[in-house]
Design a protein around this motif. Structure first.
Motif, PDB file in Angstrom:
ATOM      1  N   ARG A  46      -0.759   9.419  -4.270  1.00  0.00           N
ATOM      2  CA  ARG A  46       0.101   8.484  -3.551  1.00  0.00           C
ATOM      3  C   ARG A  46      -0.584   8.071  -2.253  1.00  0.00           C
ATOM      4  O   ARG A  46      -1.283   8.860  -1.629  1.00  0.00           O
ATOM      5  N   VAL A  47      -0.374   6.803  -1.876  1.00  0.00           N
ATOM      6  CA  VAL A  47      -0.944   6.270  -0.638  1.00  0.00           C
ATOM      7  C   VAL A  47       0.144   5.476   0.071  1.00  0.00           C
ATOM      8  O   VAL A  47       1.034   4.899  -0.559  1.00  0.00           O
ATOM      9  N   GLY A  48       0.041   5.434   1.402  1.00  0.00           N
ATOM     10  CA  GLY A  48       0.999   4.691   2.194  1.00  0.00           C
ATOM     11  C   GLY A  48       1.847   5.605   3.033  1.00  0.00           C
ATOM     12  O   GLY A  48       2.724   6.302   2.521  1.00  0.00           O
ATOM     13  N   SER A  49       1.586   5.620   4.346  1.00  0.00           N
ATOM     14  CA  SER A  49       2.328   6.513   5.227  1.00  0.00           C
ATOM     15  C   SER A  49       2.084   6.099   6.673  1.00  0.00           C
ATOM     16  O   SER A  49       0.972   5.690   7.038  1.00  0.00           O
ATOM     17  N   LEU A  50       3.113   6.198   7.508  1.00  0.00           N
ATOM     18  CA  LEU A  50       2.932   5.928   8.932  1.00  0.00           C
ATOM     19  C   LEU A  50       2.005   6.953   9.567  1.00  0.00           C
ATOM     20  O   LEU A  50       1.356   6.683  10.577  1.00  0.00           O
ATOM     21  N   GLN A 389      11.985   4.103 -12.435  1.00  0.00           N
ATOM     22  CA  GLN A 389      12.084   2.676 -12.209  1.00  0.00           C
ATOM     23  C   GLN A 389      11.036   1.976 -13.060  1.00  0.00           C
ATOM     24  O   GLN A 389      10.164   2.621 -13.658  1.00  0.00           O
ATOM     25  N   MET A 390      11.104   0.668 -13.130  1.00  0.00           N
ATOM     26  CA  MET A 390      10.090  -0.090 -13.844  1.00  0.00           C
ATOM     27  C   MET A 390       8.781  -0.028 -13.052  1.00  0.00           C
ATOM     28  O   MET A 390       8.780  -0.208 -11.825  1.00  0.00           O
ATOM     29  N   PRO A 391       7.642   0.254 -13.700  1.00  0.00           N
ATOM     30  CA  PRO A 391       6.376   0.238 -12.967  1.00  0.00           C
ATOM     31  C   PRO A 391       6.136  -1.119 -12.313  1.00  0.00           C
ATOM     32  O   PRO A 391       6.448  -2.162 -12.874  1.00  0.00           O
ATOM     33  N   ASP A 392       5.584  -1.091 -11.107  1.00  0.00           N
ATOM     34  CA  ASP A 392       5.235  -2.328 -10.410  1.00  0.00           C
ATOM     35  C   ASP A 392       3.870  -2.853 -10.849  1.00  0.00           C
ATOM     36  O   ASP A 392       3.544  -4.013 -10.590  1.00  0.00           O
ATOM     37  N   ALA A 393       3.084  -2.002 -11.499  1.00  0.00           N
ATOM     38  CA  ALA A 393       1.814  -2.442 -12.076  1.00  0.00           C
ATOM     39  C   ALA A 393       1.391  -1.427 -13.129  1.00  0.00           C
ATOM     40  O   ALA A 393       1.560  -0.217 -12.942  1.00  0.00           O
ATOM     41  N   PHE A 394       0.847  -1.942 -14.221  1.00  0.00           N
ATOM     42  CA  PHE A 394       0.266  -1.099 -15.263  1.00  0.00           C
ATOM     43  C   PHE A 394      -1.252  -1.177 -15.161  1.00  0.00           C
ATOM     44  O   PHE A 394      -1.822  -2.222 -14.804  1.00  0.00           O
ATOM     45  N   GLY A 395      -1.919  -0.056 -15.512  1.00  0.00           N
ATOM     46  CA  GLY A 395      -3.365  -0.020 -15.488  1.00  0.00           C
ATOM     47  C   GLY A 395      -3.928   0.565 -16.754  1.00  0.00           C
ATOM     48  O   GLY A 395      -3.199   0.883 -17.706  1.00  0.00           O
ATOM     49  N   PRO A 396      -5.250   0.748 -16.805  1.00  0.00           N
ATOM     50  CA  PRO A 396      -5.890   1.326 -17.996  1.00  0.00           C
ATOM     51  C   PRO A 396      -5.602   2.815 -18.102  1.00  0.00           C
ATOM     52  O   PRO A 396      -5.227   3.471 -17.127  1.00  0.00           O
ATOM     53  N   ASP A 397      -5.771   3.343 -19.294  1.00  0.00           N
ATOM     54  CA  ASP A 397      -5.637   4.778 -19.541  1.00  0.00           C
ATOM     55  C   ASP A 397      -4.281   5.325 -19.105  1.00  0.00           C
ATOM     56  O   ASP A 397      -4.175   6.468 -18.624  1.00  0.00           O
ATOM     57  N   GLY A 398      -3.247   4.525 -19.244  1.00  0.00           N
ATOM     58  CA  GLY A 398      -1.906   4.996 -18.951  1.00  0.00           C
ATOM     59  C   GLY A 398      -1.518   5.000 -17.490  1.00  0.00           C
ATOM     60  O   GLY A 398      -0.431   5.485 -17.136  1.00  0.00           O
ATOM     61  N   PHE A 402       3.955   2.632  -8.773  1.00  0.00           N
ATOM     62  CA  PHE A 402       5.342   2.428  -8.394  1.00  0.00           C
ATOM     63  C   PHE A 402       5.429   2.314  -6.872  1.00  0.00           C
ATOM     64  O   PHE A 402       4.826   3.122  -6.154  1.00  0.00           O
ATOM     65  N   ILE A 403       6.166   1.337  -6.375  1.00  0.00           N
ATOM     66  CA  ILE A 403       6.410   1.210  -4.940  1.00  0.00           C
ATOM     67  C   ILE A 403       7.693   1.958  -4.612  1.00  0.00           C
ATOM     68  O   ILE A 403       8.754   1.677  -5.181  1.00  0.00           O
ATOM     69  N   GLU A 404       7.597   2.913  -3.696  1.00  0.00           N
ATOM     70  CA  GLU A 404       8.763   3.669  -3.259  1.00  0.00           C
ATOM     71  C   GLU A 404       8.954   3.465  -1.758  1.00  0.00           C
ATOM     72  O   GLU A 404       7.986   3.332  -1.014  1.00  0.00           O
ATOM     73  N   THR A 405      10.207   3.417  -1.316  1.00  0.00           N
ATOM     74  CA  THR A 405      10.539   3.191   0.089  1.00  0.00           C
ATOM     75  C   THR A 405      11.357   4.358   0.611  1.00  0.00           C
ATOM     76  O   THR A 405      12.340   4.769  -0.021  1.00  0.00           O
ATOM     77  N   ASP A 406      10.959   4.898   1.775  1.00  0.00           N
ATOM     78  CA  ASP A 406      11.689   6.030   2.327  1.00  0.00           C
ATOM     79  C   ASP A 406      12.841   5.554   3.211  1.00  0.00           C
ATOM     80  O   ASP A 406      13.119   4.358   3.311  1.00  0.00           O
ATOM     81  N   PHE A 408      13.066   5.245   6.257  1.00  0.00           N
ATOM     82  CA  PHE A 408      12.633   4.416   7.382  1.00  0.00           C
ATOM     83  C   PHE A 408      12.036   3.093   6.912  1.00  0.00           C
ATOM     84  O   PHE A 408      11.392   2.382   7.684  1.00  0.00           O
ATOM     85  N   ASP A 409      12.243   2.764   5.621  1.00  0.00           N
ATOM     86  CA  ASP A 409      11.722   1.533   5.010  1.00  0.00           C
ATOM     87  C   ASP A 409      10.202   1.480   4.990  1.00  0.00           C
ATOM     88  O   ASP A 409       9.608   0.398   4.961  1.00  0.00           O
ATOM     89  N   VAL A 410       9.564   2.644   5.014  1.00  0.00           N
ATOM     90  CA  VAL A 410       8.110   2.702   4.881  1.00  0.00           C
ATOM     91  C   VAL A 410       7.758   2.718   3.394  1.00  0.00           C
ATOM     92  O   VAL A 410       8.308   3.523   2.632  1.00  0.00           O
ATOM     93  N   GLU A 411       6.855   1.844   3.003  1.00  0.00           N
ATOM     94  CA  GLU A 411       6.497   1.721   1.588  1.00  0.00           C
ATOM     95  C   GLU A 411       5.319   2.627   1.236  1.00  0.00           C
ATOM     96  O   GLU A 411       4.308   2.665   1.942  1.00  0.00           O
ATOM     97  N   THR A 412       5.490   3.337   0.139  1.00  0.00           N
ATOM     98  CA  THR A 412       4.457   4.204  -0.404  1.00  0.00           C
ATOM     99  C   THR A 412       4.194   3.795  -1.844  1.00  0.00           C
ATOM    100  O   THR A 412       5.120   3.443  -2.570  1.00  0.00           O
ATOM    101  N   VAL A 413       2.935   3.822  -2.243  1.00  0.00           N
ATOM    102  CA  VAL A 413       2.578   3.541  -3.635  1.00  0.00           C
ATOM    103  C   VAL A 413       2.251   4.859  -4.315  1.00  0.00           C
ATOM    104  O   VAL A 413       1.378   5.611  -3.859  1.00  0.00           O
ATOM    105  N   VAL A 414       2.968   5.141  -5.397  1.00  0.00           N
ATOM    106  CA  VAL A 414       2.732   6.350  -6.187  1.00  0.00           C
ATOM    107  C   VAL A 414       2.106   5.951  -7.515  1.00  0.00           C
ATOM    108  O   VAL A 414       2.659   5.111  -8.237  1.00  0.00           O
ATOM    109  N   VAL A 415       0.965   6.513  -7.821  1.00  0.00           N
ATOM    110  CA  VAL A 415       0.272   6.243  -9.089  1.00  0.00           C
ATOM    111  C   VAL A 415       0.519   7.418 -10.021  1.00  0.00           C
ATOM    112  O   VAL A 415       0.257   8.582  -9.656  1.00  0.00           O
ATOM    113  N   ARG A 416       1.046   7.129 -11.199  1.00  0.00           N
ATOM    114  CA  ARG A 416       1.316   8.155 -12.192  1.00  0.00           C
ATOM    115  C   ARG A 416       0.615   7.792 -13.506  1.00  0.00           C
ATOM    116  O   ARG A 416       0.208   6.648 -13.700  1.00  0.00           O
ATOM    117  N   ARG A 417       0.512   8.779 -14.370  1.00  0.00           N
ATOM    118  CA  ARG A 417      -0.085   8.535 -15.688  1.00  0.00           C
ATOM    119  C   ARG A 417       1.003   8.652 -16.754  1.00  0.00           C
ATOM    120  O   ARG A 417       1.698   9.669 -16.848  1.00  0.00           O
TER     121      ARG A 417
END
Length: 423
Positions: A46-50, A389-398, A402-406, A408-417
């Motif tokens: 995951r990336v995205g943090s104050l 939730q619905m993935p915000d983007a699909f990539g190769p190899d599964g 996903f964009i998640e908001t805490d 404080f309305d800070v957006e984090t991107v979580v990559v899952r397989r």
């Protein structure tokens, strides 16, 4: 232009068939009962943090995309840049910056990336695509002509020629004629195009893939005059079926244009291969649903008004702006509605060709369960609404982002397989 560049024909399906013999459509009846899928997705990073590094302090994420190597491209509209994140969660490079020149953004709103890593960023204010090579250098810009079709989320046909963008999401606007109500329409509705954008030259070209059905809007002369403001065009009925489109790896597309659970699978040759249907009926429109939709629109408009700084509006225009805002508020109270709530809210397609279909929640308007199908008509199962939730983007190899908001309305991107079965 390759097999994906030209698909001829005009279709209006799901009970609105033109140009295609009905016998050519195989209708696959999917089960009525949901088969539960477990959302046990492996978290990759995951990336995205104050509290993170400067590059991962995202202001407003407008889009995500993967390339074939699994690199994630994060389009930050507020920062006017694209951050490319490597599979190990480190920053690979940054593309673009704020400005008005080539490779600079004013309001970047969409991104698409080829498997080879060529990024295409659409700037809404400039009405221009900025195309970058795999190392982030600007190749050229491509201007959108006036009146061309755009979608809320361009995606790529990765099997076709370079610079070919297809819709993957909800078609939000079409030709200027349709927006102003001057296109032809019949009592049963009108047709609206699904197009590919061909970005091989200096000006974008459009290639019509098919024509889908569109519910008839409110007649132009029925729109009330509010606060002395006369609006041009017609109003699309609230909760009318959206045109939902997804691209397939073989160059075909899937789409839904009706309120029923009916998904059309169109091959790369332009023929309708099959229709995927589930016996799930649309919900009847009630006053409770009407008021919930009106309240959603009120809150949305209030948020837009709060973000609009009066200091940026010249005094001589302030009264006119006030009249427009008052008219918009009055418009919400008189907005026409479609007679039922569509079964399908969203359609997305993965790199492997899986079709993800989101249905409404129990309140008819909220986000509900997600079905996963294959283009051949296999029902793989359903993720309950509370599990993913619905993935915000699909990539190769599964890979899926996903964009998640805490809080404080800070957006984090979580990559899952994702499991191979649903990708």
């Amino acid at each position: 232009m390759g097999r994906s560049a030209i698909i001829a024909g005009a279709f209006a399906l799901a009970g609105h068939v033109t140009g295609v013999a009905a016998a050519a459509q195989e209708v696959i009846r999917l089960p009525a009962e949901d088969r539960r899928l477990e959302a046990n997705f492996e978290e990759v990073y995951r990336v995205g943090s104050l509290a993170g590094e400067d590059w991962e302090q995202f202001g407003e994420i407008a889009g995500l995309a993967f390339d074939g190597a699994g690199n994630l491209y994060v389009l930050d509209q507020q920062a006017a840049r694209v951050v490319v994140v490597a599979p190990d969660a480190g920053r690979l490079r940054t593309i673009g910056r704020a400005g008005d020149g080539p490779g600079e953004f004013r309001q970047p709103s969409r991104i698409a990336v080829t498997a080879a890593g060529q990024a295409m960023v659409f700037d809404r204010t400039q009405s221009t695509f900025h195309i970058f090579d795999p190392v982030g250098q600007l190749v050229r810009t491509v201007r959108m002509p006036g009146g061309a079709l755009m979608t809320t989320m361009p995606d790529l046909d990765r099997t076709g020629a370079d610079h070919v963008v297809i819709p993957n999401g909800t078609v939000s606007s079409v030709s200027f004629g349709m927006l102003t109500g001057t296109d032809s329409q019949g009592s049963a509705g009108r047709r609206r195009p699904v197009t590919r954008l061909l970005l091989g030259g200096d000006v974008a070209q459009t290639d019509t893939v098919l024509h889908a059905w569109m519910a008839a809007p409110e007649p132009a002369d029925a729109r009330p005059r509010n606060e002395g403001v006369t609006w041009i065009g017609v109003r699309t009925r609230a909760l009318a079926p959206s045109l939902l489109v997804g691209g397939l790896p073989d160059g075909g597309v899937v789409f839904s244009d009706s309120s029923d659970y009916s998904i059309k699978v169109v091959g790369a040759d332009g023929t309708v291969a099959r229709v995927l249907a589930r016996p799930i009926a649309p919900q009847r429109l009630t006053e409770r649903i009407r008021e919930a939709e009106r309240e959603r629109r009120r809150q949305e408009l209030a948020q837009e008004e709060s973000q609009r700084s009066r200091s940026e509006i010249p005094e001589r225009f302030a009264r006119f702006v006030d009249r427009i805002q008052a008219s918009q508020r009055a418009d919400i109270e008189t907005w026409p509605f479609y007679h039922e709530v569509p079964v399908i809210q969203d359609i997305q397609t993965s790199w492997g060709g899986a079709i993800w279909v989101r249905r409404p929640g129990e309140d008819a308007l909220g986000k509900g369960p997600i079905d996963v199908l294959t283009p051949n008509g296999e029902y793989l199962g359903t993720y309950p609404a509370e599990t993913t939730q619905m993935p915000d983007a699909f990539g190769p190899d599964g890979l899926a982002a996903f964009i998640e908001t805490d809080e404080f309305d800070v957006e984090t991107v979580v990559v899952r397989r994702l499991p191979a079965t649903v990708n």
